[in-house]
Design a protein around this motif. Structure first.
Motif, PDB file in Angstrom:
ATOM      1  N   VAL A 150       0.717  -1.097   0.009  1.00 21.94           N
ATOM      2  CA  VAL A 150      -0.136   0.139   0.078  1.00 21.94           C
ATOM      3  C   VAL A 150       0.763   1.286  -0.026  1.00 21.94           C
ATOM      4  O   VAL A 150       0.659   1.978  -0.829  1.00 21.94           O
ATOM      5  N   LEU A 151       1.906   1.297   0.999  1.00 19.71           N
ATOM      6  CA  LEU A 151       2.622   2.269   0.965  1.00 19.71           C
ATOM      7  C   LEU A 151       3.425   2.823  -0.512  1.00 19.71           C
ATOM      8  O   LEU A 151       3.592   3.760  -0.663  1.00 19.71           O
ATOM      9  N   LYS A 152       4.093   1.502  -0.884  1.00 19.42           N
ATOM     10  CA  LYS A 152       4.762   1.487  -2.058  1.00 19.42           C
ATOM     11  C   LYS A 152       3.969   2.059  -3.248  1.00 19.42           C
ATOM     12  O   LYS A 152       4.371   2.921  -3.976  1.00 19.42           O
ATOM     13  N   ASN A 153       2.829   1.695  -3.485  1.00 19.69           N
ATOM     14  CA  ASN A 153       1.859   2.294  -4.345  1.00 19.69           C
ATOM     15  C   ASN A 153       1.383   3.395  -4.270  1.00 19.69           C
ATOM     16  O   ASN A 153       1.567   4.138  -5.292  1.00 19.69           O
ATOM     17  N   GLU A 154       1.236   4.114  -3.077  1.00 18.94           N
ATOM     18  CA  GLU A 154       1.018   5.562  -2.805  1.00 18.94           C
ATOM     19  C   GLU A 154       2.280   6.288  -3.208  1.00 18.94           C
ATOM     20  O   GLU A 154       2.130   7.319  -3.824  1.00 18.94           O
ATOM     21  N   ILE A 155       3.452   5.682  -2.757  1.00 15.26           N
ATOM     22  CA  ILE A 155       4.848   6.710  -3.104  1.00 15.26           C
ATOM     23  C   ILE A 155       4.861   6.613  -4.999  1.00 15.26           C
ATOM     24  O   ILE A 155       4.962   7.548  -5.402  1.00 15.26           O
ATOM     25  N   HIS A 156       4.628   5.436  -5.350  1.00 17.55           N
ATOM     26  CA  HIS A 156       4.817   5.423  -6.886  1.00 17.55           C
ATOM     27  C   HIS A 156       3.863   6.290  -7.550  1.00 17.55           C
ATOM     28  O   HIS A 156       4.059   7.078  -8.577  1.00 17.55           O
ATOM     29  N   LYS A 157       2.593   6.344  -7.150  1.00 18.24           N
ATOM     30  CA  LYS A 157       1.356   7.094  -7.797  1.00 18.24           C
ATOM     31  C   LYS A 157       1.830   8.766  -7.541  1.00 18.24           C
ATOM     32  O   LYS A 157       1.754   9.421  -8.415  1.00 18.24           O
ATOM     33  N   TYR A 158       2.243   9.199  -6.421  1.00 23.21           N
ATOM     34  CA  TYR A 158       2.837  10.334  -6.099  1.00 23.21           C
ATOM     35  C   TYR A 158       3.852  10.869  -7.047  1.00 23.21           C
ATOM     36  O   TYR A 158       3.803  12.045  -7.779  1.00 23.21           O
ATOM     37  N   LEU A 159       4.946   9.972  -7.234  1.00 21.05           N
ATOM     38  CA  LEU A 159       5.902  10.353  -8.093  1.00 21.05           C
ATOM     39  C   LEU A 159       5.701  10.303  -9.572  1.00 21.05           C
ATOM     40  O   LEU A 159       6.239  11.168 -10.090  1.00 21.05           O
ATOM     41  N   SER A 160       4.935   9.520  -9.866  1.00 21.09           N
ATOM     42  CA  SER A 160       4.528   9.467 -11.550  1.00 21.09           C
ATOM     43  C   SER A 160       3.649  10.654 -11.845  1.00 21.09           C
ATOM     44  O   SER A 160       3.568  11.348 -12.924  1.00 21.09           O
ATOM     45  N   GLN A 161       3.260  11.740 -10.841  1.00 15.72           N
ATOM     46  CA  GLN A 161       2.611  12.906 -11.249  1.00 15.72           C
ATOM     47  C   GLN A 161       3.500  14.312 -11.393  1.00 15.72           C
ATOM     48  O   GLN A 161       3.050  15.304 -11.500  1.00 15.72           O
ATOM     49  N   LEU A 162       4.957  13.915 -10.729  1.00 15.67           N
ATOM     50  CA  LEU A 162       5.667  14.819 -10.768  1.00 15.67           C
ATOM     51  C   LEU A 162       6.622  15.055 -12.020  1.00 15.67           C
ATOM     52  O   LEU A 162       7.055  14.232 -12.568  1.00 15.67           O
ATOM     53  N   GLU A 163       6.942  16.319 -12.599  1.00 10.50           N
ATOM     54  CA  GLU A 163       7.525  16.661 -13.659  1.00 10.50           C
ATOM     55  C   GLU A 163       8.972  16.709 -13.630  1.00 10.50           C
ATOM     56  O   GLU A 163       9.933  16.378 -14.603  1.00 10.50           O
ATOM     57  N   ASN A 164       9.543  16.844 -12.410  1.00 11.99           N
ATOM     58  CA  ASN A 164      10.936  17.084 -12.145  1.00 11.99           C
ATOM     59  C   ASN A 164      11.453  15.895 -11.638  1.00 11.99           C
ATOM     60  O   ASN A 164      12.663  15.742 -10.931  1.00 11.99           O
ATOM     61  N   ARG A 187      20.399  -4.606  -1.162  1.00 11.51           N
ATOM     62  CA  ARG A 187      20.328  -3.658  -0.078  1.00 11.51           C
ATOM     63  C   ARG A 187      18.957  -3.788   0.606  1.00 11.51           C
ATOM     64  O   ARG A 187      18.962  -3.831   1.912  1.00 11.51           O
ATOM     65  N   PHE A 188      17.930  -3.613   0.030  1.00  7.97           N
ATOM     66  CA  PHE A 188      16.765  -3.728   0.735  1.00  7.97           C
ATOM     67  C   PHE A 188      15.696  -4.735   0.214  1.00  7.97           C
ATOM     68  O   PHE A 188      14.533  -4.445   0.777  1.00  7.97           O
ATOM     69  N   GLY A 189      15.906  -5.767  -0.524  1.00  6.26           N
ATOM     70  CA  GLY A 189      15.210  -6.835  -0.713  1.00  6.26           C
ATOM     71  C   GLY A 189      13.831  -6.348  -1.535  1.00  6.26           C
ATOM     72  O   GLY A 189      12.813  -6.793  -1.411  1.00  6.26           O
ATOM     73  N   TYR A 190      14.069  -5.228  -2.481  1.00  4.69           N
ATOM     74  CA  TYR A 190      13.086  -4.685  -2.952  1.00  4.69           C
ATOM     75  C   TYR A 190      11.742  -3.993  -2.112  1.00  4.69           C
ATOM     76  O   TYR A 190      10.790  -3.839  -2.496  1.00  4.69           O
ATOM     77  N   GLY A 191      12.439  -3.642  -0.882  1.00  3.06           N
ATOM     78  CA  GLY A 191      11.423  -2.878  -0.067  1.00  3.06           C
ATOM     79  C   GLY A 191      11.702  -1.407  -0.099  1.00  3.06           C
ATOM     80  O   GLY A 191      11.441  -0.723   1.090  1.00  3.06           O
ATOM     81  N   ALA A 192      12.420  -0.613  -1.043  1.00  3.17           N
ATOM     82  CA  ALA A 192      12.569   0.692  -1.139  1.00  3.17           C
ATOM     83  C   ALA A 192      12.619   1.132  -2.589  1.00  3.17           C
ATOM     84  O   ALA A 192      12.530   0.464  -3.444  1.00  3.17           O
ATOM     85  N   THR A 193      12.487   2.390  -2.591  1.00  5.14           N
ATOM     86  CA  THR A 193      12.203   3.020  -4.211  1.00  5.14           C
ATOM     87  C   THR A 193      13.692   4.236  -4.209  1.00  5.14           C
ATOM     88  O   THR A 193      13.469   5.018  -3.210  1.00  5.14           O
ATOM     89  N   LEU A 194      14.017   4.137  -5.433  1.00  3.87           N
ATOM     90  CA  LEU A 194      15.017   5.144  -5.696  1.00  3.87           C
ATOM     91  C   LEU A 194      14.422   6.095  -6.345  1.00  3.87           C
ATOM     92  O   LEU A 194      13.786   5.750  -7.564  1.00  3.87           O
ATOM     93  N   VAL A 195      14.858   7.327  -6.392  1.00  2.00           N
ATOM     94  CA  VAL A 195      14.232   8.471  -7.012  1.00  2.00           C
ATOM     95  C   VAL A 195      15.367   9.151  -7.437  1.00  2.00           C
ATOM     96  O   VAL A 195      16.297   9.832  -6.722  1.00  2.00           O
ATOM     97  N   ARG A 196      15.200   9.428  -8.838  1.00  2.00           N
ATOM     98  CA  ARG A 196      16.236  10.236  -9.710  1.00  2.00           C
ATOM     99  C   ARG A 196      15.680  11.302  -9.954  1.00  2.00           C
ATOM    100  O   ARG A 196      14.486  11.882 -10.612  1.00  2.00           O
ATOM    101  N   ILE A 197      16.285  12.726  -9.577  1.00  2.00           N
ATOM    102  CA  ILE A 197      15.806  14.003  -9.507  1.00  2.00           C
ATOM    103  C   ILE A 197      16.323  14.798 -10.887  1.00  2.00           C
ATOM    104  O   ILE A 197      17.462  14.473 -10.960  1.00  2.00           O
ATOM    105  N   ASN A 198      15.810  15.779 -11.382  1.00  2.00           N
ATOM    106  CA  ASN A 198      16.221  16.231 -12.657  1.00  2.00           C
ATOM    107  C   ASN A 198      17.110  17.476 -12.059  1.00  2.00           C
ATOM    108  O   ASN A 198      16.763  18.113 -10.908  1.00  2.00           O
TER     109      ASN A 198
END
Length: 317
Positions: A281-295, A306-317
């Motif tokens: 649930v938390l992962k999906n909410e984070i990904h939904k939020y990130l998908s709406q950002l332009e930067n 490192r995290f067993g796919y329990g983390a999300t890496l965000v690359r910023i413009n």
């Protein structure tokens, strides 16, 4: 297996506490992040003894594989304790271990309605039994509302009144074993006058907006957050056992948004958010939020090692 037993999924890494058992062999367990998942009885294995094994001989047996993550009990304060009468029924006590008498009221909350269970003056270093509950009805326990007003018997500093609304989650409740002060009996123990500061995301956004108006160099205005932000609820709030799933998710998302804003404003190239696996649930909410950002250049699951796919890496413009 009984309600309150701690179990591990045979086909996964999740551990949790049984909150519901049906006659058809199905049960519901609450995992560490507060979410609940349905399972079959043959899909789990018991990793902690049932409640009666903790209290049957009057001694608490701590299992070495279970870490008690509850907040430390301070010497003074107002406490709520569930003391077992047998392997099912518990007496509820409010305990005043403060140095002041307290005008108090304890109520059960049913939506917009309430029922007062007890009220009056609770003397310093005293306790009062106000109700009795059965563990088998854990899922039906209503929220409790505590309202306390310190009493000054002479001219001295006025302490503010406080109120606390409590709704337990099984994963937190059944880990909170301890000896009730004054009663000197083993049970489940909670300090209800401990408070933690809530994050104010609106104030943060206002600060970000005001900062951008004042300076064209946001890097000089905001501190750089850590490259890895742990969003597990026990890292964010020591009183998470009193929070609902909705409140926990809200706090986790506010922490995520705050640190992402700071990362962007301070010129970071990337940041990772550790959210765990759970039911996603938390992962999906984070990904939904990130998908709406332009930067944001992109975001992805981090390295399994490192995290067993329990983390999300965000690359910023």
């Amino acid at each position: 297996m009984n309600i309150g037993d701690r179990v591990r999924l045979l086909r996964g890494n999740e551990e949790g506490v049984i909150t519901k058992i049906s006659s058809a062999g199905r049960m519901e367990i609450e995992i560490e992040d507060g979410f609940r998942i349905p399972v079959l009885k043959n899909e789990v294995v018991l990793i902690s003894a049932a409640e009666r094994q903790y209290f049957g001989d009057g001694k608490v047996v701590e299992k070495p594989t279970i870490e008690n993550k509850t907040s430390p009990i301070t010497k003074e304060g107002i406490f709520l304790s569930y003391v077992p009468l047998n392997d099912k029924d518990h007496s509820l006590y409010v305990i005043n271990l403060s140095e002041k008498d307290q005008l108090y009221m304890v109520s059960e909350i049913f939506g917009t309605n309430s029922r007062t269970l007890a009220s009056g003056v609770l003397s310093r270093h005293s306790y009062e039994k106000f109700d009795q509950k059965s563990i088998k009805d854990f899922e039906q326990w209503p929220s409790l509302l505590f309202q306390m007003i310190p009493i000054n018997k002479r001219a001295e500093k006025t302490l503010p009144p406080f109120e606390r609304k409590i709704k337990f989650k099984a994963s937190a409740f059944f880990k909170s074993r301890g000896k009730a002060p004054l009663l000197e009996k083993e049970g489940y123990l909670f300090q209800i006058d401990q408070h933690s500061q809530d994050l104010d995301i609106k104030q943060l956004n206002q600060t970000l907006n005001e900062g951008n108006k004042i300076s064209n160099d946001p890097k000089s205005l905001f501190h750089r957050p850590a490259k890895e932000i742990d969003l597990h609820i026990e890292k964010l709030n020591t009183d998470h056992q009193f929070m609902s799933n909705t409140e926990m998710l809200k706090l986790q998302m506010e922490t995520f948004e705050k640190n992402l804003n700071y990362a962007i404003a301070s010129g970071m190239d990337e940041i990772s958010f550790i959210h765990g696996i759970g039911n996603g649930v938390l992962k999906n909410e984070i990904h939904k939020y990130l998908s709406q950002l332009e930067n944001i250049k992109y975001f992805q699951d981090t390295q399994k090692s490192r995290f067993g796919y329990g983390a999300t890496l965000v690359r910023i413009n």
